[in-house]
Enzyme design. Structure first.
Site, PDB file in Angstrom:
ATOM      1  N   ASN A   1     -10.432   5.912  16.128  1.00 47.44           N
ATOM      2  CA  ASN A   1     -10.803   6.224  14.689  1.00 47.44           C
ATOM      3  C   ASN A   1     -12.540   6.359  14.411  1.00 47.44           C
ATOM      4  O   ASN A   1     -12.778   7.176  13.789  1.00 47.44           O
ATOM      5  CB  ASN A   1     -10.465   5.106  13.721  1.00 47.44           C
ATOM      6  CG  ASN A   1      -8.978   5.322  13.392  1.00 47.44           C
ATOM      7  OD1 ASN A   1      -8.143   4.505  13.583  1.00 47.44           O
ATOM      8  ND2 ASN A   1      -8.628   6.190  12.965  1.00 47.44           N
TER       9      ASN A   1
ATOM     10  N   LYS B   1      -6.077   0.064   2.760  1.00 45.27           N
ATOM     11  CA  LYS B   1      -7.350   0.384   3.483  1.00 45.27           C
ATOM     12  C   LYS B   1      -7.884  -1.101   3.921  1.00 45.27           C
ATOM     13  O   LYS B   1      -7.794  -2.010   3.228  1.00 45.27           O
ATOM     14  CB  LYS B   1      -8.476   0.995   2.578  1.00 45.27           C
ATOM     15  CG  LYS B   1      -8.110   2.490   2.076  1.00 45.27           C
ATOM     16  CD  LYS B   1      -8.246   3.268   3.271  1.00 45.27           C
ATOM     17  CE  LYS B   1      -7.811   4.657   2.748  1.00 45.27           C
ATOM     18  NZ  LYS B   1      -7.493   5.577   3.802  1.00 45.27           N
TER      19      LYS B   1
ATOM     20  N   GLY C   1       0.828  -1.215   0.163  1.00 48.68           N
ATOM     21  CA  GLY C   1      -0.025  -0.040  -0.007  1.00 48.68           C
ATOM     22  C   GLY C   1       0.784   1.344  -0.081  1.00 48.68           C
ATOM     23  O   GLY C   1       1.876   1.310   0.890  1.00 48.68           O
ATOM     24  N   ALA C   2       0.494   2.130  -0.853  1.00 53.46           N
ATOM     25  CA  ALA C   2       1.326   3.606  -1.029  1.00 53.46           C
ATOM     26  C   ALA C   2       0.409   4.598  -0.737  1.00 53.46           C
ATOM     27  O   ALA C   2       0.541   5.576  -1.627  1.00 53.46           O
ATOM     28  CB  ALA C   2       2.113   3.387  -2.322  1.00 53.46           C
TER      29      ALA C   2
ATOM     30  N   GLU D   1     -13.634   3.620   5.436  1.00 51.02           N
ATOM     31  CA  GLU D   1     -13.267   2.587   6.299  1.00 51.02           C
ATOM     32  C   GLU D   1     -14.567   2.431   7.333  1.00 51.02           C
ATOM     33  O   GLU D   1     -14.316   1.684   8.226  1.00 51.02           O
ATOM     34  CB  GLU D   1     -12.070   2.374   6.771  1.00 51.02           C
ATOM     35  CG  GLU D   1     -10.926   2.481   6.041  1.00 51.02           C
ATOM     36  CD  GLU D   1      -9.443   2.300   6.487  1.00 51.02           C
ATOM     37  OE1 GLU D   1      -8.583   1.399   6.333  1.00 51.02           O
ATOM     38  OE2 GLU D   1      -9.043   3.620   6.889  1.00 51.02           O
TER      39      GLU D   1
ATOM     40  N   ASN E   1      -4.333  17.745  10.968  1.00 53.62           N
ATOM     41  CA  ASN E   1      -4.475  16.661   9.875  1.00 53.62           C
ATOM     42  C   ASN E   1      -5.900  16.527   9.601  1.00 53.62           C
ATOM     43  O   ASN E   1      -6.926  16.799  10.053  1.00 53.62           O
ATOM     44  CB  ASN E   1      -4.205  15.236  10.252  1.00 53.62           C
ATOM     45  CG  ASN E   1      -3.840  14.239   9.505  1.00 53.62           C
ATOM     46  OD1 ASN E   1      -3.201  14.503   8.344  1.00 53.62           O
ATOM     47  ND2 ASN E   1      -4.454  12.891   9.642  1.00 53.62           N
TER      48      ASN E   1
ATOM     49  N   LYS F   1      -7.782   1.779  19.420  1.00 61.24           N
ATOM     50  CA  LYS F   1      -7.592   2.537  18.060  1.00 61.24           C
ATOM     51  C   LYS F   1      -8.903   2.778  17.323  1.00 61.24           C
ATOM     52  O   LYS F   1      -9.037   3.488  16.369  1.00 61.24           O
ATOM     53  CB  LYS F   1      -6.204   2.081  17.388  1.00 61.24           C
ATOM     54  CG  LYS F   1      -6.092   2.690  15.845  1.00 61.24           C
ATOM     55  CD  LYS F   1      -5.340   4.119  16.301  1.00 61.24           C
ATOM     56  CE  LYS F   1      -5.277   4.952  15.042  1.00 61.24           C
ATOM     57  NZ  LYS F   1      -5.006   4.517  13.880  1.00 61.24           N
TER      58      LYS F   1
ATOM     59  N   ASN G   1      -8.859  17.375  12.517  1.00 64.72           N
ATOM     60  CA  ASN G   1      -9.050  16.563  13.699  1.00 64.72           C
ATOM     61  C   ASN G   1      -9.104  17.612  14.747  1.00 64.72           C
ATOM     62  O   ASN G   1      -9.934  17.403  15.674  1.00 64.72           O
ATOM     63  CB  ASN G   1      -7.921  15.645  13.734  1.00 64.72           C
ATOM     64  CG  ASN G   1      -7.803  14.578  12.822  1.00 64.72           C
ATOM     65  OD1 ASN G   1      -8.705  14.539  11.952  1.00 64.72           O
ATOM     66  ND2 ASN G   1      -6.856  13.754  12.878  1.00 64.72           N
TER      67      ASN G   1
ATOM     68  N   SER H   1      -8.158  10.243   7.737  1.00 64.45           N
ATOM     69  CA  SER H   1      -8.118   9.311   6.377  1.00 64.45           C
ATOM     70  C   SER H   1      -9.565   9.571   5.819  1.00 64.45           C
ATOM     71  O   SER H   1      -9.551   9.295   4.745  1.00 64.45           O
ATOM     72  CB  SER H   1      -7.358   8.066   6.880  1.00 64.45           C
ATOM     73  OG  SER H   1      -8.311   7.571   7.779  1.00 64.45           O
TER      74      SER H   1
HETATM   75  O1  PAF Z   1      -7.245   7.654  10.268  1.00 67.25           O
HETATM   76  C1  PAF Z   1      -6.778   8.455  10.659  1.00 67.25           C
HETATM   77  O2  PAF Z   1      -6.774   9.894   9.944  1.00 67.25           O
HETATM   78  C2  PAF Z   1      -5.713   8.451  11.829  1.00 67.25           C
HETATM   79  O3  PAF Z   1      -5.802   7.346  12.092  1.00 67.25           O
HETATM   80  C3  PAF Z   1      -5.805   9.412  12.894  1.00 67.25           C
HETATM   81  C4  PAF Z   1      -4.862   9.005  14.011  1.00 67.25           C
HETATM   82  C5  PAF Z   1      -7.223   9.639  13.264  1.00 67.25           C
HETATM   83  C6  PAF Z   1      -5.207  10.850  12.513  1.00 67.25           C
HETATM   84  O4  PAF Z   1      -5.712  11.531  11.628  1.00 67.25           O
END
Ligand code: PAF
Length: 314
Positions: free
Chosen positions: A197, A77, A7-8, A276, A261, A193, A211, A264
């Site tokens: 998420n 993913k 995966g890239a 996901e 960020n 985790k 975030n 994802s």
């Molecule tokens: O999916 C994501 O974006 C990451 O796992 C996280 C840690 C929430 C950071 O954006």
């Protein structure tokens, strides 16, 4: 150590670029990504805005996989795990044997719950390590990413033992600048985790925000608290020992550390790609049903994200 990163996307590029300082790294990915990486390398923009290029070999077909790998890291993913595993299985298991090595260690650092179980079916339970990483990174295009938040990385044996191979992999990661701990409760870490998420990712889609912008001391935080409370109830009913007494604290800490960020899931929605959600909130909803635990907030979130996926992909 010979390492194959599968995966890239943002995670796969970051892992490949980091690990290539201390290991021979090959990345297995889609053709467009492989072409870009082979031509230009991987570009990582760090938290201070510095750009770092790393030259990494990329392949888009299992035919090119010639050497035996010591470690295979899954960074696709969660809905692609089985497919990607099936594509490389015959080659990596065969080549590992041909070089007289043990079969490769397979590590998942993906988002979502259930990846290790899928990998165990393909590569054998005894070869699979579990892992989580909470670093924040944003994809800038084929082979280019921005690292937008330090996080934690934890790996462990799925049976809770703490063997030498786990310590070896953690040492490799830490030596490459990815501080990594070994846990005797990696299953609990994966679930925690999964909760992080489930709380952060769909909330960023609903509010179309970074975030850190979820930490408003108001409605957005309340949504994350409600999601978390339901997921924790399901985890407890399923007999999972969560490694933190107060998971919402971990959710808020990760949102703070990755404040700049785009999650994802938001990046997937931006790119008109599938999310996901099935291995996050919907996993808790379905399991909750089996245990008689109501998850009304998560159910609404799943419906909203699926609706957004449909709207955005037209
Ligand atoms: O999916 C994501 O974006 C990451 O796992 C996280 C840690 C929430 C950071 O954006």
């Amino acid at each position: 150590m010979d390492v194959l990163v599968v995966g890239a996307g943002a995670l796969g590029c970051w892992l490949s670029a980091s690990l290539c300082a201390s290991a021979n790294v090959t990345v297995f990915c889609r053709a467009a990504q492989a072409d870009a990486i082979n031509e230009n390398g991987i570009l990582v923009v760090d938290g201070d805005g510095r750009s770092i290029y790393r030259s990494v070999k990329a392949l888009d077909s299992a035919d090119g996989l010639k050497a035996g790998f010591d470690l295979i890291i899954f960074a696709v993913k969660s809905y692609d795990t089985k497919n990607a595993a099936m594509k490389i299985k015959d080659t990596v298991l065969k080549t590992g044997g041909a070089r007289g090595r043990d079969e490769p260690v397979v590590l998942s650092l993906q988002n979502g719950i259930g990846n290790e179980e899928k990998l165990a079916k393909v590569f054998g339970k005894e070869n699979v390590l579990g892992g989580v990483t909470s670093h924040g990174m944003t994809s800038l295009g084929n082979g280019e990413i921005e690292h937008r938040g330090e996080g934690y990385t934890i790996i462990g044996e799925m049976d809770g033992s703490c063997g030498a191979r786990c310590k070896r992999v953690a040492k490799l990661f830490s030596g490459a600048g990815i501080k990594t701990e070994v846990s005797e409760n990696i299953v609990g870490e994966i679930w925690l985790k999964g909760i992080v998420n489930s709380a952060i990712n769909p909330s960023t889609v609903i509010y179309d925000c970074l975030n850190g912008e979820l930490l408003d001391g108001d409605e957005r935080e309340k949504m994350m608290e409600d999601i978390t409370a339901e997921c924790v109830a399901v985890a407890n009913a399923a007999g999972i020992l969560l490694p933190h007494p107060n998971p919402i604290e971990v959710v808020k800490r990760v949102a703070t550390q990755t404040a700049k960020n785009r999650s994802s899931m938001l990046q997937s929605i931006d790119a008109k790609k599938r999310t996901e959600i099935d291995s996050m909130n919907d996993y808790f909803v379905k399991l909750g049903r089996g245990h008689g635990i109501a998850t009304p907030v998560n159910e609404k979130i799943v419906a909203k994200i699926k609706e957004t996926e449909k709207e955005r992909s037209v």
